[in-house]
Scaffold this motif. Structure first.
Motif, PDB file in Angstrom:
ATOM      1  N   ASN A   1     -24.250  11.483 -74.987  1.00  0.00           N
ATOM      2  CA  ASN A   1     -23.878  11.470 -73.581  1.00  0.00           C
ATOM      3  C   ASN A   1     -23.088  12.773 -73.330  1.00  0.00           C
ATOM      4  O   ASN A   1     -22.355  13.212 -74.199  1.00  0.00           O
ATOM      5  CB  ASN A   1     -23.017  10.200 -73.386  1.00  0.00           C
ATOM      6  N   THR A   2     -23.294  13.391 -72.156  1.00  0.00           N
ATOM      7  CA  THR A   2     -22.602  14.669 -71.891  1.00  0.00           C
ATOM      8  C   THR A   2     -21.649  14.544 -70.711  1.00  0.00           C
ATOM      9  O   THR A   2     -21.988  13.933 -69.694  1.00  0.00           O
ATOM     10  CB  THR A   2     -23.645  15.792 -71.639  1.00  0.00           C
ATOM     11  N   GLN A   3     -20.472  15.106 -70.863  1.00  0.00           N
ATOM     12  CA  GLN A   3     -19.449  15.097 -69.796  1.00  0.00           C
ATOM     13  C   GLN A   3     -19.015  16.542 -69.558  1.00  0.00           C
ATOM     14  O   GLN A   3     -18.788  17.272 -70.521  1.00  0.00           O
ATOM     15  CB  GLN A   3     -18.220  14.311 -70.254  1.00  0.00           C
ATOM     16  N   GLU A   4     -18.867  16.914 -68.285  1.00  0.00           N
ATOM     17  CA  GLU A   4     -18.587  18.326 -67.985  1.00  0.00           C
ATOM     18  C   GLU A   4     -17.580  18.499 -66.851  1.00  0.00           C
ATOM     19  O   GLU A   4     -17.746  17.888 -65.786  1.00  0.00           O
ATOM     20  CB  GLU A   4     -19.886  19.033 -67.577  1.00  0.00           C
ATOM     21  N   PRO A   5     -16.582  19.354 -67.042  1.00  0.00           N
ATOM     22  CA  PRO A   5     -15.676  19.639 -65.917  1.00  0.00           C
ATOM     23  C   PRO A   5     -16.368  20.497 -64.854  1.00  0.00           C
ATOM     24  O   PRO A   5     -17.311  21.229 -65.163  1.00  0.00           O
ATOM     25  CB  PRO A   5     -14.526  20.420 -66.575  1.00  0.00           C
ATOM     26  N   ASP A   6     -15.894  20.402 -63.622  1.00  0.00           N
ATOM     27  CA  ASP A   6     -16.487  21.194 -62.531  1.00  0.00           C
ATOM     28  C   ASP A   6     -16.191  22.680 -62.679  1.00  0.00           C
ATOM     29  O   ASP A   6     -16.933  23.520 -62.191  1.00  0.00           O
ATOM     30  CB  ASP A   6     -15.950  20.720 -61.167  1.00  0.00           C
ATOM     31  N   LYS A   7     -15.058  22.994 -63.315  1.00  0.00           N
ATOM     32  CA  LYS A   7     -14.714  24.402 -63.549  1.00  0.00           C
ATOM     33  C   LYS A   7     -14.288  24.562 -65.000  1.00  0.00           C
ATOM     34  O   LYS A   7     -13.886  23.589 -65.640  1.00  0.00           O
ATOM     35  CB  LYS A   7     -13.557  24.840 -62.634  1.00  0.00           C
ATOM     36  N   PHE A   8     -14.341  25.790 -65.495  1.00  0.00           N
ATOM     37  CA  PHE A   8     -13.912  26.082 -66.865  1.00  0.00           C
ATOM     38  C   PHE A   8     -12.377  26.108 -66.848  1.00  0.00           C
ATOM     39  O   PHE A   8     -11.760  27.157 -66.649  1.00  0.00           O
ATOM     40  CB  PHE A   8     -14.488  27.447 -67.286  1.00  0.00           C
ATOM     41  N   GLU A   9     -11.776  24.958 -66.968  1.00  0.00           N
ATOM     42  CA  GLU A   9     -10.334  24.860 -66.788  1.00  0.00           C
ATOM     43  C   GLU A   9      -9.760  23.702 -67.600  1.00  0.00           C
ATOM     44  O   GLU A   9     -10.238  22.567 -67.491  1.00  0.00           O
ATOM     45  CB  GLU A   9     -10.061  24.618 -65.308  1.00  0.00           C
ATOM     46  N   ALA A  10      -8.726  23.988 -68.362  1.00  0.00           N
ATOM     47  CA  ALA A  10      -8.134  22.980 -69.246  1.00  0.00           C
ATOM     48  C   ALA A  10      -7.636  21.755 -68.467  1.00  0.00           C
ATOM     49  O   ALA A  10      -7.768  20.623 -68.924  1.00  0.00           O
ATOM     50  CB  ALA A  10      -6.989  23.608 -70.037  1.00  0.00           C
ATOM     51  N   SER A  11      -7.070  21.982 -67.282  1.00  0.00           N
ATOM     52  CA  SER A  11      -6.502  20.860 -66.520  1.00  0.00           C
ATOM     53  C   SER A  11      -7.600  19.911 -66.023  1.00  0.00           C
ATOM     54  O   SER A  11      -7.322  18.758 -65.695  1.00  0.00           O
ATOM     55  CB  SER A  11      -5.670  21.369 -65.350  1.00  0.00           C
ATOM     56  N   LEU A  12      -8.824  20.393 -65.935  1.00  0.00           N
ATOM     57  CA  LEU A  12      -9.942  19.527 -65.541  1.00  0.00           C
ATOM     58  C   LEU A  12     -10.640  18.925 -66.760  1.00  0.00           C
ATOM     59  O   LEU A  12     -11.202  17.833 -66.689  1.00  0.00           O
ATOM     60  CB  LEU A  12     -10.974  20.324 -64.722  1.00  0.00           C
ATOM     61  N   GLN A  13     -10.586  19.645 -67.885  1.00  0.00           N
ATOM     62  CA  GLN A  13     -11.263  19.150 -69.086  1.00  0.00           C
ATOM     63  C   GLN A  13     -10.426  18.091 -69.816  1.00  0.00           C
ATOM     64  O   GLN A  13     -10.985  17.135 -70.361  1.00  0.00           O
ATOM     65  CB  GLN A  13     -11.577  20.325 -70.023  1.00  0.00           C
ATOM     66  N   SER A  14      -9.108  18.246 -69.808  1.00  0.00           N
ATOM     67  CA  SER A  14      -8.236  17.318 -70.554  1.00  0.00           C
ATOM     68  C   SER A  14      -8.418  15.857 -70.143  1.00  0.00           C
ATOM     69  O   SER A  14      -8.572  14.987 -71.005  1.00  0.00           O
ATOM     70  CB  SER A  14      -6.767  17.728 -70.411  1.00  0.00           C
ATOM     71  N   PRO A  15      -8.422  15.537 -68.817  1.00  0.00           N
ATOM     72  CA  PRO A  15      -8.631  14.134 -68.445  1.00  0.00           C
ATOM     73  C   PRO A  15     -10.006  13.600 -68.852  1.00  0.00           C
ATOM     74  O   PRO A  15     -10.148  12.395 -69.098  1.00  0.00           O
ATOM     75  CB  PRO A  15      -8.477  14.124 -66.918  1.00  0.00           C
ATOM     76  N   ILE A  16     -10.992  14.469 -68.954  1.00  0.00           N
ATOM     77  CA  ILE A  16     -12.316  14.030 -69.420  1.00  0.00           C
ATOM     78  C   ILE A  16     -12.204  13.569 -70.869  1.00  0.00           C
ATOM     79  O   ILE A  16     -12.738  12.524 -71.255  1.00  0.00           O
ATOM     80  CB  ILE A  16     -13.361  15.168 -69.264  1.00  0.00           C
ATOM     81  N   VAL A  17     -11.469  14.331 -71.675  1.00  0.00           N
ATOM     82  CA  VAL A  17     -11.292  13.981 -73.092  1.00  0.00           C
ATOM     83  C   VAL A  17     -10.599  12.617 -73.195  1.00  0.00           C
ATOM     84  O   VAL A  17     -11.023  11.741 -73.946  1.00  0.00           O
ATOM     85  CB  VAL A  17     -10.476  15.066 -73.833  1.00  0.00           C
ATOM     86  N   THR A  18      -9.568  12.428 -72.405  1.00  0.00           N
ATOM     87  CA  THR A  18      -8.834  11.166 -72.429  1.00  0.00           C
ATOM     88  C   THR A  18      -9.720  10.010 -71.983  1.00  0.00           C
ATOM     89  O   THR A  18      -9.670   8.915 -72.543  1.00  0.00           O
ATOM     90  CB  THR A  18      -7.589  11.277 -71.517  1.00  0.00           C
TER      91      THR A  18
END
Ligand code: T6T
Length: 314
Positions: A59-76
């Motif tokens: 399964n793939t999950q992707e932030p809308d922008k290349f940005e840690a603040s958007l990627q971190s909640p995806i990881v959680t």
């Protein structure tokens, strides 16, 4: 020139032994750096094909922008879906450490694809191009394109704290010093936005009218630089070496908007990432660091290297 893949790392055991039965949890999640971008699309295609071959679900999950603040909640968020393994391209060498440690703390096997954390103890394996060598190759390619000409040279980076592009800039910087006809005027960050990259190039053209070369360290910086040079009527006069090979970058190479591209092999990064994650899950030996191919493309040889062009869909 193709820089051959070379596994630089040690082979180590993980999960304690080689003959454990295959576990029931066959769920993998890929967390890319940003949505709808040909580099990550190609990576996902490689990862999906490999997972399918091995009877795993990806399964793939992707932030809308290349940005840690958007990627971190995806990881959680992924944590609660309990996959057996996560492949992740951390968008920051430090900021993603805490969320990624939550994954390993929950017993999830973590493999880094493309970018990596500074802390090498979190992931079990990291698959990427040799980015420093890629920067070096970019400098050699740019120097060859400029030839006996003299003038200033600029590097366009993305965001400080991105392991890959920082390594490319470092490799470029060390190598370009070997060419006394080229004056390196330093690197500029662009926030990984093509429009900012374009602005940086036009400002540098005003500040350094002797600009003869630009190295754009990734897809967005390259696309922005090509637009800016075209608008300033400097296309071809200022040599542009890009990194990556998106459909737009390949078009630019064909029509003279860019003179060379250093292409990666994102599909292999994805498939090798899946192989390593599965090895870790199944208690088989894991390779800590794996380097994938990099290749310089020019207009003259691009057709014979079309397998390196990135995809828009699988
Ligand atoms: O260059 C790739 C990737 O290797 C880098 O880490 C981030 O940017 C890209 O995804 C291209 O946009």
């Amino acid at each position: 020139l193709v820089l051959a893949a070379c596994g630089g790392g040690k082979i180590g055991e993980s999960g304690g032994g080689g003959s454990q039965p295959a576990p029931n949890n066959k769920k993998l999640t890929l967390i890319t750096g940003v949505k709808a971008e040909p580099f990550y699309i190609s990576m996902r295609c490689g990862a999906e094909a490999e997972a399918k071959k091995s009877g795993y679900e990806l399964n793939t999950q992707e932030p809308d922008k290349f940005e840690a603040s958007l990627q971190s909640p995806i990881v959680t968020g992924v944590l609660s879906t309990k996959p057996a393994g996560v492949l992740i391209a951390p968008t920051d060498t430090k900021a993603l450490a805490a969320p990624m440690k939550q994954l390993t703390g929950a017993g999830i096997k973590v493999v880094e694809v493309d970018t990596a954390l500074e802390d090498k103890s979190v992931a079990q394996s990291s698959i990427s191009s040799n980015n420093e060598q890629g920067g070096q190759l970019a400098a050699q390619t740019l120097a060859k394109l400029v030839g006996s000409g003299t003038g200033s040279v600029l590097v366009l980076n993305t965001k400080a704290g991105t392991s890959t592009t920082d390594a490319r800039a470092k490799g470029f910087e060390a190598e370009i010093k070997k060419y006394p006809n080229l004056k390196y005027v330093g690197q500029q960050y662009t926030d990984n936005e093509p429009s900012v990259a374009a602005q940086r190039v036009s400002a540098t053209l005003s500040a350094h009218p002797d600009l003869v070369g630009v190295f754009a360290t990734n897809l967005n910086t390259g696309e922005g630089a090509a637009t800016s040079l075209r608008n300033a009527n400097k296309q071809g006069a200022v040599k542009l070496v890009g990194f990556d090979a998106s459909p737009k970058q390949v078009d630019d190479l064909r029509n003279g908007g860019v003179q060379a591209l250093i292409a990666q092999d994102p599909a292999s990064i994805g498939s090798k990432g899946v192989q390593q994650a599965i090895a870790a899950i199944e208690g088989k030996p894991v390779t800590r660091d794996i380097a994938t191919d990099l290749v310089a493309l020019t207009k003259d040889d691009m057709q014979s290297k079309s397998q390196y062009f990135y995809k828009q869909s699988c």
